[in-house]
Design an enzyme around this catalytic site. Structure first.
Site, PDB file in Angstrom:
ATOM      1  N   ARG A 174      59.963 130.555  43.075  1.00  0.00           N
ATOM      2  CA  ARG A 174      58.409 130.973  42.728  1.00  0.00           C
ATOM      3  C   ARG A 174      58.302 132.590  42.586  1.00  0.00           C
ATOM      4  NH1 ARG A 174      58.285 126.313  42.165  1.00  0.00           N
ATOM      5  NH2 ARG A 174      56.051 124.879  42.733  1.00  0.00           N
ATOM      6  N   SER A 245      49.629 124.172  43.879  1.00  0.00           N
ATOM      7  CA  SER A 245      49.691 124.696  45.140  1.00  0.00           C
ATOM      8  C   SER A 245      49.054 125.932  45.484  1.00  0.00           C
ATOM      9  CB  SER A 245      51.411 124.905  45.686  1.00  0.00           C
ATOM     10  OG  SER A 245      51.815 123.523  45.389  1.00  0.00           O
ATOM     11  N   GLU A 341      49.851 131.536  47.185  1.00  0.00           N
ATOM     12  CA  GLU A 341      50.747 131.343  45.809  1.00  0.00           C
ATOM     13  C   GLU A 341      50.008 131.895  44.562  1.00  0.00           C
ATOM     14  OE1 GLU A 341      53.645 130.899  44.172  1.00  0.00           O
ATOM     15  OE2 GLU A 341      52.665 130.788  42.475  1.00  0.00           O
TER      16      GLU A 341
HETATM   17  N1  EPU Z   1      52.952 116.435  52.886  1.00  0.00           N
HETATM   18  C1  EPU Z   1      52.022 116.108  53.812  1.00  0.00           C
HETATM   19  N2  EPU Z   1      50.703 116.335  53.766  1.00  0.00           N
HETATM   20  C2  EPU Z   1      50.180 116.808  52.616  1.00  0.00           C
HETATM   21  C3  EPU Z   1      50.888 117.305  51.766  1.00  0.00           C
HETATM   22  C4  EPU Z   1      52.345 117.315  51.560  1.00  0.00           C
HETATM   23  O1  EPU Z   1      52.311 115.498  54.882  1.00  0.00           O
HETATM   24  O2  EPU Z   1      48.775 116.612  52.692  1.00  0.00           O
HETATM   25  C5  EPU Z   1      53.943 116.478  53.025  1.00  0.00           C
HETATM   26  C6  EPU Z   1      54.642 115.349  51.963  1.00  0.00           C
HETATM   27  O3  EPU Z   1      54.799 113.986  52.549  1.00  0.00           O
HETATM   28  C7  EPU Z   1      55.917 115.546  51.572  1.00  0.00           C
HETATM   29  C8  EPU Z   1      56.224 117.109  51.712  1.00  0.00           C
HETATM   30  O4  EPU Z   1      54.992 117.723  52.459  1.00  0.00           O
HETATM   31  O5  EPU Z   1      57.102 115.179  52.558  1.00  0.00           O
HETATM   32  C9  EPU Z   1      55.970 118.024  50.625  1.00  0.00           C
HETATM   33  O6  EPU Z   1      54.914 117.515  49.850  1.00  0.00           O
HETATM   34  P1  EPU Z   1      55.156 117.437  47.993  1.00  0.00           P
HETATM   35  O7  EPU Z   1      56.261 116.453  47.617  1.00  0.00           O
HETATM   36  O8  EPU Z   1      53.770 117.096  47.611  1.00  0.00           O
HETATM   37  O9  EPU Z   1      55.420 118.798  47.577  1.00  0.00           O
HETATM   38  P2  EPU Z   1      54.896 120.076  48.107  1.00  0.00           P
HETATM   39  O10 EPU Z   1      56.230 120.740  48.701  1.00  0.00           O
HETATM   40  O11 EPU Z   1      53.791 120.244  48.801  1.00  0.00           O
HETATM   41  C10 EPU Z   1      55.976 121.489  46.013  1.00  0.00           C
HETATM   42  C11 EPU Z   1      55.536 122.427  44.804  1.00  0.00           C
HETATM   43  C12 EPU Z   1      54.881 121.838  43.864  1.00  0.00           C
HETATM   44  C13 EPU Z   1      55.352 120.748  43.174  1.00  0.00           C
HETATM   45  C14 EPU Z   1      56.053 119.675  44.098  1.00  0.00           C
HETATM   46  C15 EPU Z   1      56.966 118.824  43.518  1.00  0.00           C
HETATM   47  C16 EPU Z   1      55.343 124.682  46.120  1.00  0.00           C
HETATM   48  C17 EPU Z   1      54.444 125.463  46.797  1.00  0.00           C
HETATM   49  N3  EPU Z   1      54.736 123.502  45.568  1.00  0.00           N
HETATM   50  O12 EPU Z   1      54.886 121.151  46.571  1.00  0.00           O
HETATM   51  O13 EPU Z   1      54.304 122.650  42.926  1.00  0.00           O
HETATM   52  O14 EPU Z   1      54.746 119.989  42.158  1.00  0.00           O
HETATM   53  O15 EPU Z   1      56.879 120.446  45.213  1.00  0.00           O
HETATM   54  O16 EPU Z   1      58.143 119.380  43.531  1.00  0.00           O
HETATM   55  O17 EPU Z   1      56.465 124.740  46.090  1.00  0.00           O
HETATM   56  C18 EPU Z   1      52.721 124.458  42.356  1.00  0.00           C
HETATM   57  O18 EPU Z   1      53.543 125.345  42.646  1.00  0.00           O
HETATM   58  O19 EPU Z   1      51.521 124.734  42.082  1.00  0.00           O
HETATM   59  C19 EPU Z   1      53.111 123.190  42.623  1.00  0.00           C
HETATM   60  C20 EPU Z   1      52.145 121.896  42.524  1.00  0.00           C
END
Ligand code: EPU
Length: 345
Positions: A174, A245, A341
């Site tokens: 990012r 995010s 972010e």
């Molecule tokens: N999780 C929870 N509770 C929640 C949300 C997430 O327990 O309310 C846990 C999930 O179970 C999962 C982990 O956290 O095991 C990661 O969650 P998720 O797979 O939804 O991905 P993320 O790390 O929250 C990142 C990116 C997203 C991208 C997704 C998929 C960042 C800041 N965010 O989210 O990017 O779509 O991975 O690759 O790196 C963005 O930047 O705007 C964005 C949406």
């Protein structure tokens, strides 16, 4: 006398432009003076005018990664450069040159329609092609940096067009050289390099689940699966204002991670640089009980705690107030700081 010059048509000037429909958080904002940029050739004159008048300025792409104040003083540049051409196709890769104002998701669809797979994991990310390299958009195990050959931009500091190679863009999670130098570059064109050799990338947990019984999915199947997961986890900005995010996933030293893991064995994390671990901010926020909570006109999305939403009528102050509550609580419970972010203008 009939004088013909090659000077570009000047950028259209729009005073007092409402931006509520131009930012995905749906914040009510007004730009003092907006410039509509349809071609790179218009930019030098616009920057000269802004500099002469000593006005503050910023670029607004799809408005999907910004938190706008009620009024934006000075100049707001609306990027509308939409040329898109295949520059070359060599045996190994296809080079595609795309104007900064093209919608990201529309571009992903276009690549698949032209049998150029590679970007399918990045489907449905809101915003424009020009904004994509600034924060090095990424999702489901793929970052845009891998597919960039070079980026063309106007450098307001040098008052000249520049071409930055992929290395010069200094891409990281990012992050990029553009992000590290705010108020300097206006991205006009991104040249992508899509390798001919393609391989499905479905190792990311959410995708792996979808393909448990399909070991050789096509790019189209991955595209549809990504759209399905994103549609569930991320609200459609046309229905509920949001900026994806809201926080970055924090990277913490291994020692701190090990201590946290002992206390919270379910902690979700990913490998990062040597000696470091990236922790899922959504998990931390969820554990603090914020998911689905509402604070006045703003709140935390019910299906993904990393997404803050504007239920209607929310302001930058409301959103940042909620963000501060979340940051304080996460720091108090886990000792981890969360960085916002989107860009706060
Ligand atoms: N999780 C929870 N509770 C929640 C949300 C997430 O327990 O309310 C846990 C999930 O179970 C999962 C982990 O956290 O095991 C990661 O969650 P998720 O797979 O939804 O991905 P993320 O790390 O929250 C990142 C990116 C997203 C991208 C997704 C998929 C960042 C800041 N965010 O989210 O990017 O779509 O991975 O690759 O790196 C963005 O930047 O705007 C964005 C949406």
């Amino acid at each position: 006398m009939n004088s013909t010059t090659n000077a570009p048509v000047p950028a259209k000037l729009i005073p007092n432009l409402g931006l509520k429909g131009r930012n995905t958080l749906g914040l009510d904002a007004m730009a003092d003076l907006a410039y509509e940029i349809n071609s790179p050739a218009q930019i030098p004159a616009v920057i000269s005018q802004i500099t002469e008048k000593n006005l503050p300025w910023r670029v607004l792409g799809g408005g999907s990664n910004v938190i706008l104040p009620t009024t934006l003083p000075g100049a707001t540049l609306l990027m509308n450069i939409t040329d898109q051409v295949i520059e070359s196709a060599d045996p190994d890769a296809t080079l595609i040159s795309v104007g900064g104002g093209v919608g990201w998701h529309e571009f992903v669809i276009w690549t698949l329609e032209h049998d150029l797979p590679g970007l399918e994991n990045l489907a449905l990310i809101p915003g424009t092609v020009g904004a994509a390299p600034i924060q090095n958009i990424g999702a489901y195990g793929v970052e845009i940096a891998e597919y960039i050959d070079h980026v063309e931009a106007f450098d307001a500091k040098a008052h000249a067009f520049v071409t930055l190679s992929k290395d010069e863009c200094k891409f990281a999670y990012r992050d990029s050289y553009f992000k590290q130098n705010p108020q300097r570059f206006i991205v006009t064109k991104v040249v992508f390099r899509i390798p001919k050799a393609w391989e499905a990338r479905v190792h990311y947990a959410d995708l792996a689940k979808q393909f448990a019984n399909n070991p050789y999915p096509s790019a189209e199947e991955i595209f549809l699966a990504v759209c399905k997961v994103r549609t569930h986890k991320l609200p459609d900005p046309k229905r509920i204002g949001n900026a994806g995010s809201f926080f970055q996933n924090p990277v913490i030293p291994n020692e701190q991670f090990e201590t946290l893991l002992k206390k919270y064995p379910a902690l979700v994390s990913y490998p990062d640089a040597p000696g470091k671990r990236k922790v899922a901010a959504g998990w931390l926020i969820d554990q603090c009980g914020f998911k689905g909570q509402r604070m006045g006109n703003v709140g935390v999305y019910e299906n993904q705690a990393l997404v803050l939403v504007n239920h209607g009528g929310g302001t930058a102050k409301d959103i940042l107030g909620l963000a501060k509550c979340i940051q304080d609580k996460v720091r108090e419970k886990f000792g981890v700081g969360l960085d916002i972010e989107p860009n706060i203008l």
